[in-house]
Design an enzyme around this catalytic site. Sequence first.
Site, PDB file in Angstrom:
ATOM      1  N   PHE A   1       0.858  -1.192   0.000  1.00 49.22           N
ATOM      2  CA  PHE A   1       0.000   0.000   0.000  1.00 49.22           C
ATOM      3  C   PHE A   1       0.888   1.233   0.000  1.00 49.22           C
ATOM      4  O   PHE A   1       1.664   1.452   0.922  1.00 49.22           O
ATOM      5  CB  PHE A   1      -0.959   0.057   1.201  1.00 49.22           C
ATOM      6  CG  PHE A   1      -1.876   1.241   1.103  1.00 49.22           C
ATOM      7  CD1 PHE A   1      -3.024   1.190   0.321  1.00 49.22           C
ATOM      8  CD2 PHE A   1      -1.559   2.446   1.724  1.00 49.22           C
ATOM      9  CE1 PHE A   1      -3.848   2.306   0.168  1.00 49.22           C
ATOM     10  CE2 PHE A   1      -2.378   3.568   1.570  1.00 49.22           C
ATOM     11  CZ  PHE A   1      -3.518   3.485   0.796  1.00 49.22           C
TER      12      PHE A   1
ATOM     13  N   ASP B   1       9.131   2.898   2.240  1.00 48.37           N
ATOM     14  CA  ASP B   1       7.933   3.663   2.576  1.00 48.37           C
ATOM     15  C   ASP B   1       7.653   3.448   4.056  1.00 48.37           C
ATOM     16  O   ASP B   1       7.129   2.406   4.456  1.00 48.37           O
ATOM     17  CB  ASP B   1       6.750   3.201   1.711  1.00 48.37           C
ATOM     18  CG  ASP B   1       5.469   3.964   2.029  1.00 48.37           C
ATOM     19  OD1 ASP B   1       5.405   4.630   3.085  1.00 48.37           O
ATOM     20  OD2 ASP B   1       4.514   3.872   1.229  1.00 48.37           O
TER      21      ASP B   1
ATOM     22  N   LYS C   1       2.104  10.911   7.475  1.00 51.92           N
ATOM     23  CA  LYS C   1       1.269  10.623   8.643  1.00 51.92           C
ATOM     24  C   LYS C   1       1.755  11.314   9.924  1.00 51.92           C
ATOM     25  O   LYS C   1       1.518  12.496  10.091  1.00 51.92           O
ATOM     26  CB  LYS C   1       1.112   9.111   8.799  1.00 51.92           C
ATOM     27  CG  LYS C   1       0.310   8.524   7.619  1.00 51.92           C
ATOM     28  CD  LYS C   1      -0.315   7.191   7.885  1.00 51.92           C
ATOM     29  CE  LYS C   1      -1.356   6.870   6.824  1.00 51.92           C
ATOM     30  NZ  LYS C   1      -0.965   5.841   5.883  1.00 51.92           N
TER      31      LYS C   1
HETATM   32  C1  LIG Z   1      -1.174   5.955   4.387  1.00 47.91           C
HETATM   33  C2  LIG Z   1      -0.064   5.431   3.570  1.00 47.91           C
HETATM   34  C3  LIG Z   1       0.267   6.007   2.338  1.00 47.91           C
HETATM   35  C4  LIG Z   1      -0.538   7.119   1.703  1.00 47.91           C
HETATM   36  O1  LIG Z   1      -0.605   8.254   2.484  1.00 47.91           O
HETATM   37  P1  LIG Z   1      -1.782   9.329   2.198  1.00 47.91           P
HETATM   38  O2  LIG Z   1      -1.442  10.461   3.098  1.00 47.91           O
HETATM   39  O3  LIG Z   1      -3.061   8.634   2.561  1.00 47.91           O
HETATM   40  O4  LIG Z   1      -1.706   9.671   0.760  1.00 47.91           O
HETATM   41  C5  LIG Z   1       1.358   5.503   1.659  1.00 47.91           C
HETATM   42  N1  LIG Z   1       2.067   4.478   2.145  1.00 47.91           N
HETATM   43  C6  LIG Z   1       1.778   3.883   3.330  1.00 47.91           C
HETATM   44  C7  LIG Z   1       2.621   2.765   3.822  1.00 47.91           C
HETATM   45  C8  LIG Z   1       0.689   4.328   4.072  1.00 47.91           C
HETATM   46  O5  LIG Z   1       0.366   3.727   5.211  1.00 47.91           O
END
Ligand SMILES: *Cc1c(COP(=O)(O)O)cnc(C)c1O
Length: 399
Positions: free
Chosen positions: A141, A226, A255
């Site tokens: 994700f 990520d 985040k």
């Molecule tokens: C939440 C998340 C994203 C995307 O972030 P947004 O602020 O929702 O665009 C990307 N990678 C990971 C691992 C995430 O948990």
Amino acid sequence: MSKSQEIIEMTEKYGAHNYHPLPVVISRAQGAWVWDCEEKKYLDFLSAYSAVNQGHGHPKILQALRDQAERVTLTSRAFHNDQLGPFLKQVCELADMEMALPMNTGAEAVETAVKAVRKWGYTHKKVAGDQAEIICCNDNFHGRTTTVISFSSDEQYRDGFGPHTPGFKLIPFGDAEALEAAIGPNTVAFLVEPIQGEAGVVVPPEGYLKKVREICDRHGVLLVLDEIQVGLARTGKMFCFEHDGIRPDMLILGKALSGGVLPVSMVLSSKEVLGVFKPGDHGSTFGGCPIGCAVARAAIEVLIEEGLVQRAAELGAKFAERLASLRGNKVESVRGRGMLLAVVLKESAGAARGYCEQLMEKGLLCKETHQNVIRFAPPLVIDEKDLDWAFDRIREVLG
Ligand SMILES: *Cc1c(COP(=O)(O)O)cnc(C)c1O
């Protein structure tokens, strides 16, 4: 009709149905607790997908927000602002990286990473024009933009949104041999989550990242992590890669970078890689805005000053042990690291959603990921007695 019911109907009527929220309407929050419109109190066990690691309404972060709001909120990058430089320095020192590029949402930071490693591939690895390839993992994700969903393995994320962006290859997560086999002459980067959060808190086998690091080095492939969800204290280290004693070539944060107050994300890397961007190559009106920077600076200070890394490690280990004691009729297994935990339900237990609804009734807010996994990720400032209270509710429902 209750106020909450009224709000839910309004939201459903006027809002696109791209989410399926639990039927609770939050109207205020403090620390690890939130209140609905009828003043019923709930413990937040999701933390907005780990964006609120520092807890709701943190006084220091709110003070930074107010102070900066009074001075200047947005300048655009057409001019310098006095918050961006100090913020970049702070994050580069924290992550031991040379350079950083601020954006807003996580998905935008991932897009930025994709652009940077592609351009690095053309300028430094001498990959032929438009041939750069990025390897990603199944069940990843990384966000919801058209390019990012192009390398999702989840049909629902992709279906109906083509044509998709080419240049990505998928391999199984946790399988270093598969990475080695997938790398070709045009491979510029391997983009991976150290723990797959949305996939259901999937922790790779011991030593995975170490092997991945070695393979990337051997082939001149950039390792891009990520850590939007797992970074910034959540797993009991400031960055999740520290568990494996390795360093990425590029790190993506979001985040909790702003403590859940404003969308602030960032890509960090070397001068060699981020140096590929020339004026005009990339940008964002709000990225690096003074109010975002001021808030994020305070949010990072809170992580350090309040020892939230250590807290996540200690409270998480204890809580994982308690959750493990629930294995039985309904709970198949418990997994995760630090305060990013999940219970995997047995197939016979039925869908996770129903249990989340029962927990909500009892005042505990958590969310299923996929059919059979419930993630537990409270704000890291949570009191131990609140964790005890939460465990009792979880035992009532899943024990
Ligand atoms: C939440 C998340 C994203 C995307 O972030 P947004 O602020 O929702 O665009 C990307 N990678 C990971 C691992 C995430 O948990």
